[in-house]
Every structure is written in C-alpha cells, then in structure tokens.
Design a protein around this motif. Structure first.
Motif, PDB file in Angstrom:
ATOM      1  N   PRO A  16      20.969 -68.919  -5.567  1.00 40.25           N
ATOM      2  CA  PRO A  16      20.407 -68.572  -4.256  1.00 40.25           C
ATOM      3  C   PRO A  16      19.253 -69.470  -3.822  1.00 40.25           C
ATOM      4  O   PRO A  16      19.179 -69.847  -2.650  1.00 40.25           O
ATOM      5  CB  PRO A  16      19.933 -67.131  -4.432  1.00 40.25           C
ATOM      6  N   ASN A  25      20.651 -72.647  -2.671  1.00 42.95           N
ATOM      7  CA  ASN A  25      21.400 -72.442  -1.436  1.00 42.95           C
ATOM      8  C   ASN A  25      20.477 -72.223  -0.237  1.00 42.95           C
ATOM      9  O   ASN A  25      20.778 -72.669   0.864  1.00 42.95           O
ATOM     10  CB  ASN A  25      22.334 -71.239  -1.597  1.00 42.95           C
ATOM     11  N   ASN A  26      19.360 -71.537  -0.420  1.00 44.90           N
ATOM     12  CA  ASN A  26      18.520 -71.118   0.699  1.00 44.90           C
ATOM     13  C   ASN A  26      17.409 -72.099   1.063  1.00 44.90           C
ATOM     14  O   ASN A  26      16.727 -71.882   2.057  1.00 44.90           O
ATOM     15  CB  ASN A  26      17.908 -69.752   0.395  1.00 44.90           C
ATOM     16  N   LYS A  64      16.049 -75.005   2.849  1.00 46.03           N
ATOM     17  CA  LYS A  64      16.529 -75.723   4.043  1.00 46.03           C
ATOM     18  C   LYS A  64      15.565 -76.827   4.455  1.00 46.03           C
ATOM     19  O   LYS A  64      14.371 -76.791   4.133  1.00 46.03           O
ATOM     20  CB  LYS A  64      16.704 -74.763   5.213  1.00 46.03           C
TER      21      LYS A  64
END
Length: 109
Positions: free
Chosen positions: A94, A97-98, A100
């Motif tokens: 996670p 993935n998170n 940015k």
C-alpha cells in the motif's frame, strides 16, 4: 458412435477435474491468487539492504532501467516493500502504491 461417446466422456471428465481443482483451491483459501504470500511481499517485508536486488528484479524488463531503479529504490527505502513481478501488483504494498507525485501520478514503478 463409440468414438462420439468416448469423446463426450473425455470432455465431461476434464470439466469435472477442473471443477474439483477450483473447489480445492477455494477450500485452501488460495483463490487462485499467485501473490498471496504476505510475509514475502507485504509492507515492511524487506530490509533496506535488499532494495537494490528487489528493484533490479522489478525493473528488469523495462526500457527505462535507470529511472525505474532510482524511483524503485527510493520507494523501497521508504516503504520496505517492492511488489512482485515486473509491472502492477502494487496493491500488495500500500505505501508503494499510494505514494504519488505532485501531479498525482504514481511515484513508484
């Protein structure tokens, strides 16, 4: 006629074997997912010294090897996780993935 019966029986046997395999996998909580091994790929599953080798694996098939390695190692050092495979599978990590960019795109390859 005998050949048609044999062929039909063979097809039914293959279907039965396929259904049985699906039931066994569902019963083992595998669900057919290849990357369910959380201890190997989940958040915090790596030590920082493992990042270069895991990022080499992750970036092994891209034509943009240097930028991929740079950002992958940056993400790995922060998240201590690199998703399995060469592309995708980011839901396993996670943090990876998170994270940015300022424009909202993915930071980690």
């Amino acid at each position: 006629m005998a050949i048609a019966k044999f062929f039909a029986s063979f097809i039914l046997a293959l279907i039965a074997i396929s259904m049985l395999q699906t039931l066994v996998m569902a019963g083992n909580d595998q669900g057919g997912h290849l990357y369910d091994n959380k201890s190997k790929y989940g958040p915090g599953s790596l030590k920082s010294y493992q990042c270069p080798s895991q990022c080499s694996r992750r970036c092994g098939q891209t034509q943009y090897h240097k930028p991929c390695m740079f950002f992958c190692q940056k993400c790995c050092k922060k998240c201590l996780c690199v998703p399995p495979g060469y592309y995708g599978n980011k839901a396993v990590c996670p943090c990876y993935n998170n994270w940015k960019t300022q424009q909202g795109g993915p930071k980690c390859p």
